[in-house]
Structures are given as structure tokens and as C-alpha cells.
Design an enzyme around this catalytic site. Structure first.
Site, PDB file in Angstrom:
ATOM      1  N   GLU A   1       0.821  -1.217   0.000  1.00  0.00           N
ATOM      2  CA  GLU A   1       0.000   0.000   0.000  1.00  0.00           C
ATOM      3  C   GLU A   1       0.852   1.263   0.000  1.00  0.00           C
ATOM      4  O   GLU A   1       1.179   1.793   1.062  1.00  0.00           O
ATOM      5  CB  GLU A   1      -0.933   0.005   1.233  1.00  0.00           C
TER       6      GLU A   1
ATOM      7  N   LYS B   1      -2.624  -2.035  -2.951  1.00  0.00           N
ATOM      8  CA  LYS B   1      -3.667  -1.179  -2.369  1.00  0.00           C
ATOM      9  C   LYS B   1      -3.244   0.251  -2.642  1.00  0.00           C
ATOM     10  O   LYS B   1      -2.232   0.720  -2.139  1.00  0.00           O
ATOM     11  CB  LYS B   1      -3.805  -1.445  -0.862  1.00  0.00           C
TER      12      LYS B   1
HETATM   13  O1  LIG Z   1      -3.194   3.328  11.911  1.00  0.00           O
HETATM   14  P1  LIG Z   1      -2.423   3.391  10.637  1.00  0.00           P
HETATM   15  O2  LIG Z   1      -1.368   2.352  10.578  1.00  0.00           O
HETATM   16  O3  LIG Z   1      -1.901   4.776  10.375  1.00  0.00           O
HETATM   17  O4  LIG Z   1      -3.420   3.023   9.417  1.00  0.00           O
HETATM   18  C1  LIG Z   1      -4.445   3.872   9.006  1.00  0.00           C
HETATM   19  C2  LIG Z   1      -5.454   3.226   8.057  1.00  0.00           C
HETATM   20  O5  LIG Z   1      -5.123   3.480   6.712  1.00  0.00           O
HETATM   21  C3  LIG Z   1      -5.590   2.416   5.873  1.00  0.00           C
HETATM   22  O6  LIG Z   1      -4.468   1.819   5.297  1.00  0.00           O
HETATM   23  C4  LIG Z   1      -6.535   2.959   4.812  1.00  0.00           C
HETATM   24  O7  LIG Z   1      -7.689   3.436   5.432  1.00  0.00           O
HETATM   25  P2  LIG Z   1      -8.689   4.485   4.783  1.00  0.00           P
HETATM   26  O8  LIG Z   1      -9.560   3.707   3.791  1.00  0.00           O
HETATM   27  O9  LIG Z   1      -9.497   5.041   5.919  1.00  0.00           O
HETATM   28  O10 LIG Z   1      -7.852   5.515   4.093  1.00  0.00           O
HETATM   29  C5  LIG Z   1      -6.247   1.404   6.800  1.00  0.00           C
HETATM   30  O11 LIG Z   1      -6.035   0.086   6.376  1.00  0.00           O
HETATM   31  C6  LIG Z   1      -5.619   1.728   8.125  1.00  0.00           C
HETATM   32  O12 LIG Z   1      -6.437   1.361   9.159  1.00  0.00           O
END
Ligand SMILES: O=P(O)(O)OC[C@H]1O[C@](O)(COP(=O)(O)O)[C@@H](O)[C@@H]1O
Length: 345
Positions: free
Chosen positions: A180, A222
Site C-alpha cells: 500500500e 492497495k
Molecule cells: O493506523 P495506521 O497504521 O496509520 O493506518 C491507518 C489506516 O489506513 C488504511 O491503510 C486505509 O484506510 P482508509 O480507507 O481510511 O484511508 C487502513 O487500512 C488503516 O487502518
């Protein structure tokens, strides 16, 4: 070279990208989860986090639209109120348990304003443990900020290198890596800038995956969408975002990749659904890989607001979550209409 887990990896990819289903991200780190809980008026403790994740995972009907769930280290060790470990619960429902394995984005030395994601130390051992707990896919998120002179080549390369090493270790353990590289929506840049940064970065990511001999068929990207910055003076519309995102992916993502899933990255709930639907329509007959959602906020937000306001309203919160899952599942087939939002209400 035939990869020793090729069959298991491609099967997991196939299940995760089943047409008309997508992935829910329930992997907020404790810091992120606490910030979201506080905004919704909920105290963040291991038990409230467990209750909330149970509510989402057990939401009736959501299993028709959700193929897998990304968990956090705390969550994968927790269980339903009846004592069923979360990964076992998901598997019994036909959903794949996944695990976020990065340990967060930290300041990158010699690159002011930029981050590098950490988590490689001890990763082989952690992956073996997660596999034994039932996890069959993993996630690692890198953040690429757009700004004056940013991102730097250094930031893109450091993150891509770490992601490729993570992906190779995952596959060695029989776990599908979700890679991602999120190009952040923050800033006043226009969509052209987002497109060129996304393209540049994806090329570096896939070059690095190739260098590290990652089996593309057993991996999932992703990605953020190609979209105007949140503070841009003129923001591109839904069709423009869809066209630019699909064109960029077709240019940079090898056809052998197992699948492409999208993050919501601070877009509105309905906006995220509209974008997915439009991308699906633009890509029809052209994209060589399946495309679907892997949203956190865009799936959870209405549910969290209901539950945050009144924890007695768990059933309503579950309905709100299952509804967003259903809308996005329709969008993943290109069969969503915005009128469905109001018809249901
Ligand atoms: O707590 P972290 O590691 O900053 O991750 C934040 C969030 O971002 C993501 O990668 C993407 O989330 P969103 O769809 O809300 O942008 C989630 O999988 C994850 O929970």
C-alpha cells in the site's frame, strides 16, 4: 522459478478479489483508533476496541459483501464475546483474516517532511506466528506526501525497498502481501500533480518488487486514487478521477498482478463509492486485474458515529456498516446508483 507457495497465494488472492466483494480494513493502530474513537466520543481501551471490532465483524449480511478483514496485532489476539478468536470467526464465515504488519511511518532521516515505514525487524518470525493464528494475507502502508519539492526520490525508493522486502517475506510464509503506497490527499495540488507522483512512485514500487523476485500473481496493490488535493481550488469530478486513476494503473501496474484494491484516504463515504463505481465502468474490458475496495473510514464512519453516540445502538451501527459494504459491493461490479442511498433511507 516456481514459488513454493504459488498455489496457496493465488487461491487467497482469488478469494479476496471475488467479484462483487471487497476487503474491510479494521487494522487501525491504537493511536489511529484512539483518535477516531475520541472524535466519536468513545473511550479507547482494549475492551472497547474489541467490542467495536466484534460489532463490525459480526454485522449480519456483511459477509455477502466482504471477502476479508485486515486486523491489527491487538485484534488478531482477541475473540468474540462467545470466546471465538476473531481469525477463526472470520474463517468460519468464509472470510479471509489478514494482518497489518508494518509498525508505522517514521520520520525519514535527511528528508524533512517525509516518512519511511518500519517493521522489517523480526518480520519473518512475526509472519510465522500470524500464519499459525490463521492470517493468510498481510498489509504494509507507506505514505508519500505531495508538497513543495516532495516527494523526494529518496523517500519513494526507501519505501519501495522496504515494501518489496516485506512482500518477499510474506510470500515465503505463504501469506499474500498487500502493498500500500498511499499518495496522501493532503495539500492544494491539482489532479495532474497527483497523477505524475502516483505514476512515478508506482514505477519505482514495481521495479523494486521485480528486483526482490516477488510473485506478482500472489500480491495485491492497495492504492490511493488519482485525485485533487483536499485543499485544491478546483477539484476534479468523479469521472475525471475514475479516468485518470484507471489510465495511470494501466500504464504502471503489470498485468500479472493478482489484484488492485483502493483505500478511501479521507474521501467522503458516498464519494468513495461513486469513485469505485465509475472506475469499474471506465475499466470494463480493459483492466487485466480485478479491482475492488479495501476501505477503513469509508466503510466504518456511519457505524462509528451511531455506536459512539449510543453504545446501546449496536444493531443500528451494524446495519449502517452492512449498508456501506453493500453499496461498495455494488460499486465493485459497476452497478451502483446514487439513488440507492436515499431509497434505502
Ligand atoms: O493506523 P495506521 O497504521 O496509520 O493506518 C491507518 C489506516 O489506513 C488504511 O491503510 C486505509 O484506510 P482508509 O480507507 O481510511 O484511508 C487502513 O487500512 C488503516 O487502518
Amino acid at each position: 522459478m516456481m514459488h513454493k507457495h504459488a498455489k496457496a497465494l493465488t487461491e487467497t488472492v482469488r478469494t479476496l478479489t471475488t467479484r462483487g466483494k471487497g476487503i474491510v480494513a479494521l487494522d487501525e493502530s491504537n493511536a489511529t483508533c484512539t483518535a477516531r474513537f475520541e472524535a466519536a466520543g468513545v473511550r479507547s481501551t482494549p475492551e472497547t476496541r474489541r467490542q467495536y471490532r466484534e460489532l463490525l465483524m459480526t454485522a449480519p449480511g456483511s459477509e455477502d459483501h466482504i471477502s476479508g478483514a485486515i486486523l491489527y496485532d491487538e485484534t488478531i489476539r482477541q475473540a468474540t464475546s462467545d470466546g471465538v478468536p476473531f481469525p477463526n470467526f472470520l474463517r468460519a464465515r468464509g472470510q479471509v483474516p489478514g494482518i497489518k504488519v508494518d509498525t508505522g511511518a517514521k520520520d525519514l532521516a535527511n528528508a524533512p517532511g517525509e516518512k519511511v515505514t518500519e517493521g522489517l525487524d523480526g518480520l519473518r518470525e512475526r509472519l510465522a506466528e500470524y500464519h499459525a493464528m490463521g492470517a493468510r494475507f498481510a498489509k504494509w502502508r507507506a505514505v508519500i506526501a505531495i508538497g513543495d519539492g516532495l516527494p523526494s526520490q529518496l523517500c519513494c525508493e526507501a519505501n519501495a525497498h522496504a515494501m518489496a522486502r516485506y512482500a518477499a517475506l510474506c510470500q515465503e510464509a505463504g501469506i499474500v502481501p498487500i502493498i500500500e503506497p498511499e499518495v496522501l490527499i493532503d495539500g492544494s495540488h491539482d489532479i495532474d500533480r497527483c497523477e505524475s507522483v502516483t505514476e512515478h512512485n508506482l514505477r519505482i514500487v514495481f521495479r523494486e518488487l521485480q528486483v526482490h523476485r516477488v510473485l506478482l500473481e500472489g500480491a495485491i496493490l492497495k492504492t490511493s486514487m488519482v485525485i485533487s488535493g483536499l485543499r485544491a481550488t478546483k477539484r476534479a469530478g468523479v469521472q475525471e478521477v475514475a479516468k485518470r486513476t484507471v489510465a495511470t494503473l494501466l500504464r504502471c501496474v503489470p498485468a500479472a498482478l493478482g489484484g488492485v484494491v483502493f483505500l478511501s484516504g479521507g474521501q467522503g463515504n458516498v464519494e468513495s463509492t461513486q469513485h469505485l463505481n465509475a472506475m469499474q465502468q471506465v475499466a470494463a474490458g480493459r483492466a487485466p486485474w480485478p479491482m475492488t475496495f479495501s476501505y477503513a473510514r469509508a466503510l466504518q464512519q456511519p457505524a462509528l458515529e451511531i455506536w459512539g453516540a449510543n453504545q446501546q445502538c449496536a444493531a443500528e451501527a451494524q446495519q449502517a456498516f452492512a449498508f456501506r459494504a453493500q453499496m461498495n459491493a455494488l460499486a465493485a461490479r459497476g452497478e451502483y446508483r446514487q439513488s440507492l442511498e436515499t431509497e434505502a433511507a
